[in-house]
Motif scaffolding. Structure first.
Motif, PDB file in Angstrom:
ATOM      1  N   TYR A  86       0.472  -1.102   0.204  1.00  0.00           N
ATOM      2  CA  TYR A  86       0.082   0.252  -0.017  1.00  0.00           C
ATOM      3  C   TYR A  86       0.412   1.022  -0.370  1.00  0.00           C
ATOM      4  O   TYR A  86       2.144   1.268   0.277  1.00  0.00           O
ATOM      5  CB  TYR A  86      -1.418  -0.054   1.504  1.00  0.00           C
ATOM      6  N   ARG A  87       0.077   2.674  -0.844  1.00  0.00           N
ATOM      7  CA  ARG A  87       1.026   3.453  -0.716  1.00  0.00           C
ATOM      8  C   ARG A  87       0.285   4.560   0.560  1.00  0.00           C
ATOM      9  O   ARG A  87      -1.229   4.714  -0.015  1.00  0.00           O
ATOM     10  CB  ARG A  87       1.042   4.148  -1.716  1.00  0.00           C
ATOM     11  N   VAL A  88       0.448   4.705   1.618  1.00  0.00           N
ATOM     12  CA  VAL A  88       0.065   5.742   2.162  1.00  0.00           C
ATOM     13  C   VAL A  88       0.665   7.898   2.365  1.00  0.00           C
ATOM     14  O   VAL A  88       1.610   7.931   1.683  1.00  0.00           O
ATOM     15  CB  VAL A  88       0.491   5.180   3.601  1.00  0.00           C
ATOM     16  N   GLU A  89      -0.439   7.781   1.585  1.00  0.00           N
ATOM     17  CA  GLU A  89      -0.305   9.559   2.067  1.00  0.00           C
ATOM     18  C   GLU A  89      -0.344  10.380   3.112  1.00  0.00           C
ATOM     19  O   GLU A  89      -1.773  10.358   3.204  1.00  0.00           O
ATOM     20  CB  GLU A  89      -1.222  10.073   0.598  1.00  0.00           C
ATOM     21  N   LEU A  90       0.822  10.891   3.473  1.00  0.00           N
ATOM     22  CA  LEU A  90       0.242  11.073   5.490  1.00  0.00           C
ATOM     23  C   LEU A  90       0.262  12.704   5.613  1.00  0.00           C
ATOM     24  O   LEU A  90      -1.140  12.591   6.522  1.00  0.00           O
ATOM     25  CB  LEU A  90       1.763  11.233   5.782  1.00  0.00           C
ATOM     26  N   ASP A  91       0.166  13.434   4.668  1.00  0.00           N
ATOM     27  CA  ASP A  91      -0.730  14.789   4.230  1.00  0.00           C
ATOM     28  C   ASP A  91      -1.825  14.381   4.191  1.00  0.00           C
ATOM     29  O   ASP A  91      -2.694  15.335   5.037  1.00  0.00           O
ATOM     30  CB  ASP A  91      -0.252  15.450   3.370  1.00  0.00           C
ATOM     31  N   SER A  92      -2.461  13.848   3.322  1.00  0.00           N
ATOM     32  CA  SER A  92      -4.074  13.682   2.936  1.00  0.00           C
ATOM     33  C   SER A  92      -4.641  12.432   3.006  1.00  0.00           C
ATOM     34  O   SER A  92      -5.837  12.273   3.086  1.00  0.00           O
ATOM     35  CB  SER A  92      -3.795  13.611   1.306  1.00  0.00           C
ATOM     36  N   ARG A  93      -3.627  11.612   3.930  1.00  0.00           N
ATOM     37  CA  ARG A  93      -4.363  11.181   4.994  1.00  0.00           C
ATOM     38  C   ARG A  93      -4.679   9.701   3.604  1.00  0.00           C
ATOM     39  O   ARG A  93      -6.145   8.698   4.403  1.00  0.00           O
ATOM     40  CB  ARG A  93      -5.543  11.444   6.034  1.00  0.00           C
ATOM     41  N   GLU A  94      -4.524   9.647   2.406  1.00  0.00           N
ATOM     42  CA  GLU A  94      -5.113   8.303   1.463  1.00  0.00           C
ATOM     43  C   GLU A  94      -4.628   7.048   1.234  1.00  0.00           C
ATOM     44  O   GLU A  94      -3.081   7.207   1.646  1.00  0.00           O
ATOM     45  CB  GLU A  94      -5.305   9.026   0.441  1.00  0.00           C
ATOM     46  N   VAL A  95      -4.884   5.860   1.647  1.00  0.00           N
ATOM     47  CA  VAL A  95      -4.142   5.077   1.492  1.00  0.00           C
ATOM     48  C   VAL A  95      -4.533   4.853  -0.160  1.00  0.00           C
ATOM     49  O   VAL A  95      -4.995   4.144  -0.261  1.00  0.00           O
ATOM     50  CB  VAL A  95      -3.821   4.197   2.613  1.00  0.00           C
ATOM     51  N   THR A  96      -3.661   3.972  -0.932  1.00  0.00           N
ATOM     52  CA  THR A  96      -3.732   3.268  -2.221  1.00  0.00           C
ATOM     53  C   THR A  96      -2.772   2.156  -2.281  1.00  0.00           C
ATOM     54  O   THR A  96      -1.639   2.162  -2.146  1.00  0.00           O
ATOM     55  CB  THR A  96      -3.345   3.826  -3.265  1.00  0.00           C
ATOM     56  N   PRO A  97      -3.547   0.982  -2.966  1.00  0.00           N
ATOM     57  CA  PRO A  97      -2.866  -0.467  -3.055  1.00  0.00           C
ATOM     58  C   PRO A  97      -1.985  -0.433  -4.544  1.00  0.00           C
ATOM     59  O   PRO A  97      -2.966   0.134  -5.035  1.00  0.00           O
ATOM     60  CB  PRO A  97      -4.140  -1.843  -3.342  1.00  0.00           C
ATOM     61  N   VAL A  98      -0.987  -0.595  -4.062  1.00  0.00           N
ATOM     62  CA  VAL A  98       0.245  -0.811  -5.768  1.00  0.00           C
ATOM     63  C   VAL A  98       0.932  -1.423  -5.938  1.00  0.00           C
ATOM     64  O   VAL A  98       0.701  -1.846  -7.149  1.00  0.00           O
ATOM     65  CB  VAL A  98       1.161   0.687  -5.805  1.00  0.00           C
ATOM     66  N   ALA A  99       0.921  -2.641  -5.164  1.00  0.00           N
ATOM     67  CA  ALA A  99       1.146  -3.920  -5.949  1.00  0.00           C
ATOM     68  C   ALA A  99       0.390  -5.196  -5.195  1.00  0.00           C
ATOM     69  O   ALA A  99       0.227  -5.504  -4.104  1.00  0.00           O
ATOM     70  CB  ALA A  99       2.540  -3.551  -5.990  1.00  0.00           C
ATOM     71  N   PRO A 100       0.513  -6.487  -5.702  1.00  0.00           N
ATOM     72  CA  PRO A 100       0.489  -7.997  -5.080  1.00  0.00           C
ATOM     73  C   PRO A 100       1.707  -8.306  -4.241  1.00  0.00           C
ATOM     74  O   PRO A 100       2.654  -7.562  -5.137  1.00  0.00           O
ATOM     75  CB  PRO A 100      -0.692  -8.359  -5.844  1.00  0.00           C
ATOM     76  N   LEU A 101       1.361  -8.952  -3.482  1.00  0.00           N
ATOM     77  CA  LEU A 101       2.613 -10.395  -2.433  1.00  0.00           C
ATOM     78  C   LEU A 101       2.342 -10.988  -2.922  1.00  0.00           C
ATOM     79  O   LEU A 101       0.893 -11.798  -2.802  1.00  0.00           O
ATOM     80  CB  LEU A 101       2.819  -9.077  -1.268  1.00  0.00           C
ATOM     81  N   GLY A 102       3.074 -11.743  -2.851  1.00  0.00           N
ATOM     82  CA  GLY A 102       3.161 -13.577  -2.737  1.00  0.00           C
ATOM     83  C   GLY A 102       3.039 -13.795  -1.839  1.00  0.00           C
ATOM     84  O   GLY A 102       2.620 -12.672  -0.880  1.00  0.00           O
ATOM     85  N   GLY A 103       3.268 -14.957  -1.058  1.00  0.00           N
ATOM     86  CA  GLY A 103       2.274 -15.229   0.234  1.00  0.00           C
ATOM     87  C   GLY A 103       3.473 -14.955   1.705  1.00  0.00           C
ATOM     88  O   GLY A 103       4.328 -14.978   2.703  1.00  0.00           O
TER      89      GLY A 103
END
Length: 308
Positions: A86-103
């Protein structure tokens, strides 16, 4: 000790690297002075973040944050429970999923202009992504045994990838292999982790249970806390040149100050239960606590505010 050019140290290293260049001045507890080192700011997680327009509908919170990377007000969180970065923008308080992960648990490192490196726990390909999770470059070599860590060398801006065997591979931004250096491998270094400081790079070495400081040519300049870091798992370096080391048991942080003294900080004194990941950026320390599924930010205070 006075820092000399790594090139000038090469002959001396052949003769002296079998013994500590510099030993830790001492070990004590920093529990009584933790408030003079870290100023707690906030925790981010469920209910504390909103979903960005590019994100999925509704963010239920982290489940098991296990790796962090940060630049400025942008934080990247690898959540092994959610199997996403996830990418978290601390100033705007927004979170965005940006890439999947393996196990398996990966490692995240920051690049430049909010790019980030993804290092899988096995394999020999390090991938660099832009802030939105688009592939920017790949760093690999047929000589890799296993890529353990990666960093952007602070002076040249080139990319260093550290192999399990101790070999350091230098790449140009974009993925062209420029050079491989075996001086650490030839002395038996087993790389656990690596991090870039304001001027130099640092390697956590399982063999000496210490931190090795490297110059801009990848040559060792000194050994720090020799034999004192047997259970260390990761490290980060702040803007003041202090080294922060995490432990496999996730119960404490070790601070190595300018005098190479070790200070053990009990997590409970800073409001944490466990520490699964740590990173430093913009004068702040970010700490992931898997028991609360949150990432807590601390303002790093200058050394002169700590009690001596």
């Amino acid at each position: 000790m006075a820092r000399e050019s790594g090139r000038h140290l090469l002959i001396a290293l052949v003769m002296t690297l079998s013994v500590p260049i510099s030993a830790a001045a001492g070990t004590d507890s920093a529990n009584g002075t933790a408030e003079h080192l870290l100023l707690r700011e906030e925790s981010v997680g469920a209910g504390l973040l909103g979903t960005s327009p590019a994100g999925t509908a509704g963010f239920a919170g982290f489940m098991n944050p296990t790796a962090l990377a940060a630049e400025g007000n942008t934080l990247f969180v690898a959540d092994q429970g959610q199997r996403r970065v996830y990418r978290v923008e601390l100033d705007s308080r927004e979170v965005t999923p940006v890439a999947p992960l393996g196990g398996a648990t990966p490692r995240l490192r920051i690049g430049i202009a909010r790019s980030w490196f993804l290092l899988p726990p096995t394999g020999n390909v390090v991938r660099e992504f832009d802030p939105d999770g688009k592939l920017r470059a790949e760093y690999t070599s047929v000589e890799f045994t296993q890529a353990i860590d990666a960093l952007r060398e602070p002076r040249s801006g080139r990319i260093w990838v550290f192999d399990f065997s101790g070999t350091v591979y230098e790449f140009s931004p974009g993925g062209s292999l420029l050079e491989s250096r075996r001086i650490l491998a030839d002395r038996g270094t087993a790389v656990q982790a690596a991090a870039a400081g304001p001027e130099f790079a640092y390697v956590l070495d399982r063999t000496c249970a210490c931190v090795i400081e490297l110059d801009q040519h990848g040559l060792p300049m000194r050994m720090i806390a020799d034999g004192e870091l047997a259970f260390a798992s990761d490290l980060a370096v702040d803007d003041y040149g202090r080294i922060w080391v995490t432990q496999h048991d996730q119960t404490q942080i070790t601070l190595i100050d300018h005098n190479e003294s070790l200070h053990r900080i009990d997590l409970r004194t800073v409001g944490l239960n466990r520490l699964s990941a740590l990173t430093i950026a913009g004068g702040r320390l970010f700490a992931a606590d898997p028991t609360t599924a949150t990432v807590t930010t601390f303002r790093l205070l200058p050394p002169d505010t700590a009690r001596r």
